[in-house]
Design an enzyme around this catalytic site. Structure first.
Site, PDB file in Angstrom:
ATOM      1  N   HIS A  79      32.918  34.099  28.412  1.00 40.60           N
ATOM      2  CA  HIS A  79      32.288  32.880  27.888  1.00 40.60           C
ATOM      3  C   HIS A  79      32.470  31.709  28.856  1.00 40.60           C
ATOM      4  O   HIS A  79      31.544  30.921  29.081  1.00 40.60           O
ATOM      5  CB  HIS A  79      32.863  32.520  26.521  1.00 40.60           C
ATOM      6  CG  HIS A  79      32.675  33.581  25.495  1.00 40.60           C
ATOM      7  ND1 HIS A  79      33.328  33.556  24.274  1.00 40.60           N
ATOM      8  CD2 HIS A  79      31.928  34.720  25.494  1.00 40.60           C
ATOM      9  CE1 HIS A  79      32.971  34.627  23.569  1.00 40.60           C
ATOM     10  NE2 HIS A  79      32.132  35.344  24.295  1.00 40.60           N
ATOM     11  N   HIS A 237      24.276  35.577  21.336  1.00 41.33           N
ATOM     12  CA  HIS A 237      25.633  35.731  21.860  1.00 41.33           C
ATOM     13  C   HIS A 237      25.703  36.878  22.862  1.00 41.33           C
ATOM     14  O   HIS A 237      26.455  36.806  23.846  1.00 41.33           O
ATOM     15  CB  HIS A 237      26.641  35.963  20.731  1.00 41.33           C
ATOM     16  CG  HIS A 237      28.043  35.994  21.245  1.00 41.33           C
ATOM     17  ND1 HIS A 237      28.769  34.849  21.483  1.00 41.33           N
ATOM     18  CD2 HIS A 237      28.836  37.032  21.626  1.00 41.33           C
ATOM     19  CE1 HIS A 237      29.948  35.172  21.981  1.00 41.33           C
ATOM     20  NE2 HIS A 237      30.018  36.495  22.083  1.00 41.33           N
ATOM     21  N   ASP A 241      27.265  36.762  26.688  1.00 42.93           N
ATOM     22  CA  ASP A 241      28.161  37.724  27.329  1.00 42.93           C
ATOM     23  C   ASP A 241      27.559  38.276  28.616  1.00 42.93           C
ATOM     24  O   ASP A 241      28.259  38.435  29.629  1.00 42.93           O
ATOM     25  CB  ASP A 241      28.457  38.886  26.378  1.00 42.93           C
ATOM     26  CG  ASP A 241      29.432  38.522  25.275  1.00 42.93           C
ATOM     27  OD1 ASP A 241      30.118  37.488  25.389  1.00 42.93           O
ATOM     28  OD2 ASP A 241      29.522  39.287  24.291  1.00 42.93           O
ATOM     29  N   HIS A 264      29.823  44.981  27.489  1.00 43.55           N
ATOM     30  CA  HIS A 264      30.486  44.579  28.728  1.00 43.55           C
ATOM     31  C   HIS A 264      30.476  45.676  29.788  1.00 43.55           C
ATOM     32  O   HIS A 264      30.220  45.415  30.965  1.00 43.55           O
ATOM     33  CB  HIS A 264      31.917  44.128  28.430  1.00 43.55           C
ATOM     34  CG  HIS A 264      31.986  42.904  27.580  1.00 43.55           C
ATOM     35  ND1 HIS A 264      31.544  41.675  28.006  1.00 43.55           N
ATOM     36  CD2 HIS A 264      32.428  42.722  26.307  1.00 43.55           C
ATOM     37  CE1 HIS A 264      31.713  40.776  27.046  1.00 43.55           C
ATOM     38  NE2 HIS A 264      32.247  41.393  26.006  1.00 43.55           N
TER      39      HIS A 264
END
Length: 286
Positions: A79, A237, A241, A264
């Protein structure tokens, strides 16, 4: 390649908060840095040991992105990195008293506020903005990522939660700029499925998680501090990321990134392919 002046912060700023996974209170400090320093992390201001925010230093991608070098570790960096990248901050020293960046309210709002508080200073030397010359792809099972040549940095993300009707299928496509990040992406909080809580706790995660820094989705509703900030807050969101993870390429670049269900690990995999392509193209120019 395009170019612009390198940028750093005007002044030092600090923030204290709790890490979402390990639950430790930490002091975060951002300091201006000289040209060509890059974005670097350290546990102590007195230390000369830094972890550059680069793909080569990624050591973990389980529910957050973790960097390490020579025994030093810093986690949940995405973030903060997304905020610095979207604001065009190239050089900054980041000190964190614990091994996890504080989560704030689960969004990038606190980091955006810190950058605003610090101010941004242009520097004399320039940074080159790379442009992807040909497409690159990554696929693992149902996760698909691709980056295509573009004259802008754009992300198009499809999120599909067939096992949770409250989230369902969401899509958002956005050209990433300081303005669009500030208004459309930074306020969007991290989220989890209510059904995942036991699993995450067994893994030693979300030790600092609460409704003040995350949104929980049940099959029949949402558990949140206040209403959702956007009807499609989860997919926004995910874009947050993705920006943070791709910033680890280590140089500003232009591309249209298309993602379907990425996290991720796959974000980092695509980042490595983008980096390889940019390095190859640079060699051809030489």
């Amino acid at each position: 390649m395009l170019g612009r002046a390198q940028r750093t912060l005007k002044r030092k700023v600090c923030y204290s908060g709790v890490g979402v996974h390990f639950g430790k209170a930490a002091m975060l400090t951002l300091e201006p840095a000289e040209e060509n320093t890059g974005v670097v992390f350290s546990r102590h201001a007195a230390s000369e040991q830094y972890i550059p925010a680069r793909l080569a230093n990624v050591c973990g991608t389980g529910r957050s992105t973790t960097l390490s070098l020579d025994g030093s570790v810093i986690s949940t960096v995405e973030h903060l990195l997304a905020s610095l990248y979207s604001f065009g901050v190239d050089n900054v020293r980041i000190y964190c008293s614990e091994d996890e960046i504080p989560i704030g309210d689960g969004s990038a709002q606190v980091f955006m506020d810190l950058i605003d508080q610090a101010g941004i200073q242009e520097q004399e030397q320039t940074v080159q903005i790379a442009r992807l010359a040909h497409p690159v792809y990554y696929q693992y099972q149902d996760t698909i990522l691709a980056a295509f040549p573009s004259d802008e940095f754009k992300i198009s993300y499809t999120l599909h939660y067939s096992h949770n009707s409250t989230i369902g299928t969401q899509y958002r496509s956005l050209v990433i700029s300081e303005e669009s990040f500030r208004k459309e992406i930074a306020p969007c909080r991290t989220f989890a499925l209510y059904s995942e809580l036991c699993f995450l706790m067994e893994k030693g995660l979300i030790g600092g998680g609460c409704v003040g820094n995350a949104v929980l989705f049940k099959d029949d509703g949402v558990i949140s501090l206040g209403k959702l900030r956007f009807p499609d807050e989860p997919v926004r969101h995910k874009i947050l990321d993705l920006i943070g993870d791709l910033s680890l390429v280590g140089t500003p670049f232009l591309a249209h990134v298309i993602a379907v269900g990425s996290g991720h690990s796959s974000n980092i995999a695509l980042g490595n392919r983008i980096l390889e392509a940019l390095q190859h193209e640079q060699e051809l120019v030489k």
